[in-house]
Write a protein that holds these residues in place. Structure first.
Motif, short mmCIF file in Angstrom:
data_model
loop_
_atom_site.label_atom_id
_atom_site.label_comp_id
_atom_site.label_asym_id
_atom_site.label_seq_id
_atom_site.Cartn_x
_atom_site.Cartn_y
_atom_site.Cartn_z
N GLU A 274 -13.78 -4.04 7.39
CA GLU A 274 -14.08 -3.94 8.82
C GLU A 274 -15.58 -3.79 9.07
O GLU A 274 -16.12 -4.34 10.05
CB GLU A 274 -13.33 -2.76 9.42
CG GLU A 274 -11.82 -2.98 9.47
CD GLU A 274 -11.06 -1.71 9.80
OE1 GLU A 274 -11.69 -0.63 9.90
OE2 GLU A 274 -9.82 -1.79 9.96
N TRP B 175 -3.61 -5.25 8.75
CA TRP B 175 -3.26 -4.03 8.00
C TRP B 175 -1.86 -3.56 8.37
O TRP B 175 -1.07 -3.21 7.49
CB TRP B 175 -4.26 -2.91 8.25
CG TRP B 175 -5.71 -3.20 8.09
CD1 TRP B 175 -6.72 -2.69 8.84
CD2 TRP B 175 -6.37 -4.02 7.10
NE1 TRP B 175 -7.95 -3.15 8.41
CE2 TRP B 175 -7.76 -3.97 7.33
CE3 TRP B 175 -5.90 -4.81 6.04
CZ2 TRP B 175 -8.68 -4.66 6.57
CZ3 TRP B 175 -6.83 -5.51 5.28
CH2 TRP B 175 -8.19 -5.43 5.53
N ARG B 176 -1.57 -3.55 9.66
CA ARG B 176 -0.28 -3.03 10.13
C ARG B 176 0.88 -3.85 9.58
O ARG B 176 1.86 -3.29 9.08
CB ARG B 176 -0.26 -3.06 11.66
CG ARG B 176 1.03 -2.51 12.30
CD ARG B 176 1.09 -2.86 13.77
NE ARG B 176 1.14 -4.32 13.97
CZ ARG B 176 0.44 -4.97 14.91
NH1 ARG B 176 -0.36 -4.32 15.74
NH2 ARG B 176 0.57 -6.29 15.03
N THR C 53 -10.20 -1.04 3.37
CA THR C 53 -10.06 -1.55 4.74
C THR C 53 -11.31 -1.22 5.56
O THR C 53 -11.75 -2.04 6.37
CB THR C 53 -8.81 -0.96 5.41
OG1 THR C 53 -8.85 0.47 5.38
CG2 THR C 53 -7.54 -1.44 4.71
N LEU D 41 -0.20 -5.07 5.09
CA LEU D 41 -0.54 -4.04 4.11
C LEU D 41 0.40 -2.84 4.19
O LEU D 41 0.82 -2.31 3.16
CB LEU D 41 -1.99 -3.59 4.32
CG LEU D 41 -2.61 -2.66 3.29
CD1 LEU D 41 -2.53 -3.24 1.89
CD2 LEU D 41 -4.07 -2.36 3.66
N TYR D 42 0.75 -2.42 5.40
CA TYR D 42 1.56 -1.21 5.59
C TYR D 42 2.95 -1.48 6.16
O TYR D 42 3.80 -0.60 6.15
CB TYR D 42 0.83 -0.23 6.52
CG TYR D 42 -0.42 0.37 5.90
CD1 TYR D 42 -0.33 1.30 4.87
CD2 TYR D 42 -1.68 0.00 6.36
CE1 TYR D 42 -1.47 1.85 4.31
CE2 TYR D 42 -2.83 0.55 5.81
CZ TYR D 42 -2.71 1.48 4.78
OH TYR D 42 -3.84 2.03 4.23
N THR E 200 -7.33 2.64 -0.70
CA THR E 200 -7.04 1.61 0.29
C THR E 200 -7.87 1.82 1.55
O THR E 200 -8.37 0.86 2.15
CB THR E 200 -5.55 1.61 0.62
OG1 THR E 200 -4.81 1.33 -0.59
CG2 THR E 200 -5.20 0.56 1.66
N ALA F 84 0.80 -1.22 0.00
CA ALA F 84 0.00 0.00 0.00
C ALA F 84 0.84 1.27 0.00
O ALA F 84 0.29 2.37 -0.05
CB ALA F 84 -0.94 0.01 1.21
N VAL G 261 -1.88 -10.13 0.93
CA VAL G 261 -2.86 -9.44 1.77
C VAL G 261 -4.25 -10.02 1.54
O VAL G 261 -5.00 -10.30 2.48
CB VAL G 261 -2.85 -7.92 1.50
CG1 VAL G 261 -4.02 -7.24 2.20
CG2 VAL G 261 -1.53 -7.31 1.94
N GLU H 173 -6.72 -4.84 12.51
CA GLU H 173 -5.62 -3.89 12.63
C GLU H 173 -4.26 -4.57 12.51
O GLU H 173 -3.37 -4.05 11.79
CB GLU H 173 -5.74 -3.14 13.96
CG GLU H 173 -4.85 -1.90 14.04
CD GLU H 173 -3.39 -2.24 14.38
OE1 GLU H 173 -2.49 -1.51 13.91
OE2 GLU H 173 -3.17 -3.24 15.08
#
Length: 470
Positions: A445, A457-458, A441, A461-462, A437, A386, A406, A454
């Protein structure tokens, strides 16, 4: 897309389109001084792409191409809605000579600065006003080199030309608002020497030969982002058919590629049915493919309705580019930072197809990639999907492969039934629109409120580094 100077690594809402406005991004308010529309929408990687102050509803392109002289002449008629008062506005156009510009039938003054064609209508346009701008232009269209070194724009071929636009090459052959946040319908009429075929998006409405030249007229009613508009001119073997549920199929193949393409292209209706079962109803009114010679382009591209392939495609590549009709063409990224929403899902479509064909499961593909992916994709863990490191990285391995990882992590988290509900709900919620993005997300959710995403994603994705695998 499947870049194939990067091909090896690529292969291994709520916005209703007619009302969607080009978004001002990265702090840009969409306007310049003195009611001048901004020269760019502030995309994080291509800040000068697109323009502020208006939303294009329709492109009408009347083009003529002479392959011998490599000369393109055109008249572009854009119907747009002013999103603010405008005393001037910009169009994106690189190269070419602009001969005349009119707004609402009256001659307008204009000037050029790089890719910016600044138009000054005789009367200021009011906010909400629907207006038509017409540009007459001609010249030799340019080949554009991407930040990653690949070529797009207007590509000369052995028997004609091929126009490919991702991310910014479409401005090489027609003026417009060249950013994915502004989608429009298209009518494209192309006149070429008799014996050549001109293939574009949508459906062929007319084919007429007069005085040694043939005009092909194409109509794309559903919204098209300019980077997936295409024009292919050459000597093609054309096949027209229909899928089992009646969807028109138009396939144009360079004769040198016909035999090698036959097996994969024969499965196109099967792939379409499979994709609709997995991703939801097909969002467009026709499908097909364009197969050129391998040297005509260095990569495949998901041009709308009929993706382009450089040579005969393998079945997995056909699946990838057809999956893009849902992920990228119908649900289009709001900015170029959101490319993983295109490429992650299209790559995961390959995993799903292979699984359904009796090959490795998606779980096995994920595991192999996690444990040994660096052997094939050296940059796999260089940056998170992302957050590409630069404009040169928006089509790099992490966007494709880690993007697919992901998607698989979501499937692991929610289970198969909920996963396919999520995917089909996502393509329905943003059909013919734009999404980023954060939209994705938030959607996940909202649909699975009892799950904590979370950490996913943490880390996946990121997260910059290779995540620990639980």
């Amino acid at each position: 897309m499947s870049r194939s100077a990067r091909l090896v690594r690529a292969v291994a809402v709520a916005a209703v389109w007619g009302l969607a406005l080009p978004l001002a991004l990265s702090g840009c308010d969409g306007s310049g001084p003195d009611d001048t529309g901004a020269a760019g929408v502030g995309d994080p990687y291509f800040p000068k792409a697109g323009n502020g102050g208006y939303d294009v509803r329709h492109y009408g392109l009347d083009l003529a191409y002479d392959p011998a002289g490599r000369r393109l002449s055109g008249t572009a008629r854009l119907t747009a809605r002013a999103t603010e008062p405008l005393s001037a506005f910009d169009l994106d156009l690189t190269g070419m000579t602009v001969e005349e510009v009119t707004v609402e039938g009256r001659r307008a003054s204009f000037d050029r600065d790089g890719q910016e064609l600044t138009v000054r209508p005789g009367d200021r346009l009011d906010k909400g006003e629907i207006f038509e701008v017409t540009v007459r232009y001609a010249g030799r269209p340019e080949t554009v080199t991407d930040p990653d070194g690949s070529e797009e724009g207007w590509l000369r071929t052995a028997d004609g030309a091929l126009a490919l636009g991702e991310p910014t090459g479409s401005m090489a052959w027609f003026p417009g608002n060249h950013h994915p946040s502004d989608k429009a319908s298209y009518d494209i009429a192309v006149t070429v020497p008799r014996g050549l075929t001109a293939v574009s998006n949508g459906e062929l409405r007319d084919e007429r030969t007069t005085g040694g030249r043939t005009t092909f007229t194409w109509h794309a009613a559903e919204p098209v982002a300019s980077h997936v508009a295409t024009l292919a001119i050459g000597r093609y073997t054309v096949t027209r058919s229909r899928t089992g549920d009646g969807l028109p199929v138009y396939v144009a193949v360079d004769p040198t590629q016909a035999a090698a393409s036959r097996t994969a292209l024969a499965r196109l209706p099967e792939v379409m049915e499979w994709a609709a079962d997995n991703f939801g109803p097909y969002p467009f009114s026709s499908t097909g493919a364009i197969v050129d010679r391998p040297r005509d382009s260095a990569y495949a591209l998901e041009t709308q309705n009929r993706p382009v392939f450089p040579g005969a495609p393998e079945i997995e590549l056909l699946v990838h580019e057809l999956a893009h009709q849902w992920f990228g063409n119908s649900v289009t990224p709001r900015t170029w930072r959101d490319m993983w929403l295109n490429e992650g899902f299209a790559t995961y479509a390959e995993w799903l197809w292979t699984e359904d064909e009796g090959g490795p499961t998606a779980e096995e593909t994920f595991t192999e990639l996690y444990e040994h992916g660096e052997d094939t994709y050296e940059d796999l863990w260089d940056f998170p999907p992302a957050r590409p490191a630069s404009a040169a990285e928006i089509s790099a391995d992490p966007v494709y492969q880690r993007g697919a990882m992901v998607v698989h992590k979501i499937r692991q988290a929610v289970g198969d039934d909920a996963f396919y509900d999520l995917v089909q709900g996502w393509t329905a919620a943003h059909r013919h629109g734009n999404a980023d993005t954060g939209d994705f997300t938030a959607y996940v959710e909202e649909q699975v409120p009892d799950q904590d995403f979370e950490p996913l994603w943490r880390d996946w994705l990121y997260g910059k580094d290779k995540p620990e695998r639980p």
